[in-house]
Design an enzyme around this catalytic site. Sequence first.
Site, PDB file in Angstrom:
ATOM      1  N   ASP A  13       3.488   2.459   4.393  1.00 38.96           N
ATOM      2  CA  ASP A  13       3.820   3.879   4.228  1.00 38.96           C
ATOM      3  C   ASP A  13       2.565   4.709   3.943  1.00 38.96           C
ATOM      4  O   ASP A  13       1.516   4.199   3.563  1.00 38.96           O
ATOM      5  CB  ASP A  13       4.799   4.063   3.073  1.00 38.96           C
ATOM      6  N   ASP A  14       2.710   6.015   4.108  1.00 38.60           N
ATOM      7  CA  ASP A  14       1.697   7.016   3.721  1.00 38.60           C
ATOM      8  C   ASP A  14       0.442   6.963   4.577  1.00 38.60           C
ATOM      9  O   ASP A  14      -0.643   7.351   4.119  1.00 38.60           O
ATOM     10  CB  ASP A  14       1.311   6.874   2.241  1.00 38.60           C
ATOM     11  N   HIS A 134       9.589  10.187   2.795  1.00 40.89           N
ATOM     12  CA  HIS A 134       8.645  10.020   1.688  1.00 40.89           C
ATOM     13  C   HIS A 134       9.401  10.173   0.380  1.00 40.89           C
ATOM     14  O   HIS A 134      10.170  11.122   0.188  1.00 40.89           O
ATOM     15  CB  HIS A 134       7.558  11.099   1.813  1.00 40.89           C
TER      16      HIS A 134
END
Length: 314
Positions: A13-14, A134
């Site tokens: 993620d991110d 998110h």
Amino acid sequence: MPQPRVKLVVTGDDFGYCPKRNQGIVDCFQAGGISNVSLLVNASSAIEATELAKRHRIPIGLHANLSEGLPVCKGLMRNSTLLNKDGFFHGKMGFRKALQSGQLSMAEVEQELRAQVRLFGELMGHMPSHMDGHQHIHVLPEVREVFAQVLSDCGISYTRVPVERGLHACPWLSPVLRDFYMQVEKDALESIPVFRHHGIRWPDVYLGLTTMGGNMSITNLRRAFSHALDGWVSLSPPSGVDRIHTNLAHTVLTAELMVHPGYPSQPQEGGCGEGPDDFSQSVDREHELITLKDPALLAFYTKERVQLCAFRDL
């Protein structure tokens, strides 16, 4: 590898958060520790991240962000219900409080989600293979209906449903973290009928809440897999009807492991408009990176016939 027992999407993620995060994610992918990434299009290093994804042929989806930093939609830069008094998104808990108090416009949520999908397409040249949220904002009440409609309209087939078996039996989780995760799980379970209605799919099981940051270890990952494999209930069967598998010898389980590898962000470098957060600057990101690349974990995958793949391979 013989016939896999599990097809596992390990999602970093991110992606795009900062140069250090990008480099760590690429290093992890090249070492075989992750098989997929999720991009923050409003992050400071998103353009660099998409260039890296193309160069290294990294499967990539969209990490829809309504809680950190600045919006993508130009029309929401001022006087939007999604923003606080400083002009930024409300934050992980602030977004939830604003939603509960009825302050958020779902029309603006839709505008921003569609703007992020469009920007992803412009940067990558194709639609995301999957789209999640998110800080798990995509499973929140009201938001999930809008989120599902956007995915359906844009032809995005896969999402994430963060319901992790064994969550209630993790003594290392703090009471505050456990309470937050249990609320995430409740919201995710209530999202299932909405996602099904729109024909959206997700892997059979989800892992990652109990193994974030300093809680990630080979022991804890093995434990999470054990819970997942110990008689699982499919939340996303093709027929739309729940089915319980009792004989896994002839069944290929699909799973997603959510991870956050990277190198610690430099102060004032990165983020989504407000600079990097504490988690990004901590050693926890590199700890995850080291663990995911560990030959002992990769050997465990081989022994248990776990095949890493992307959403497009499910």
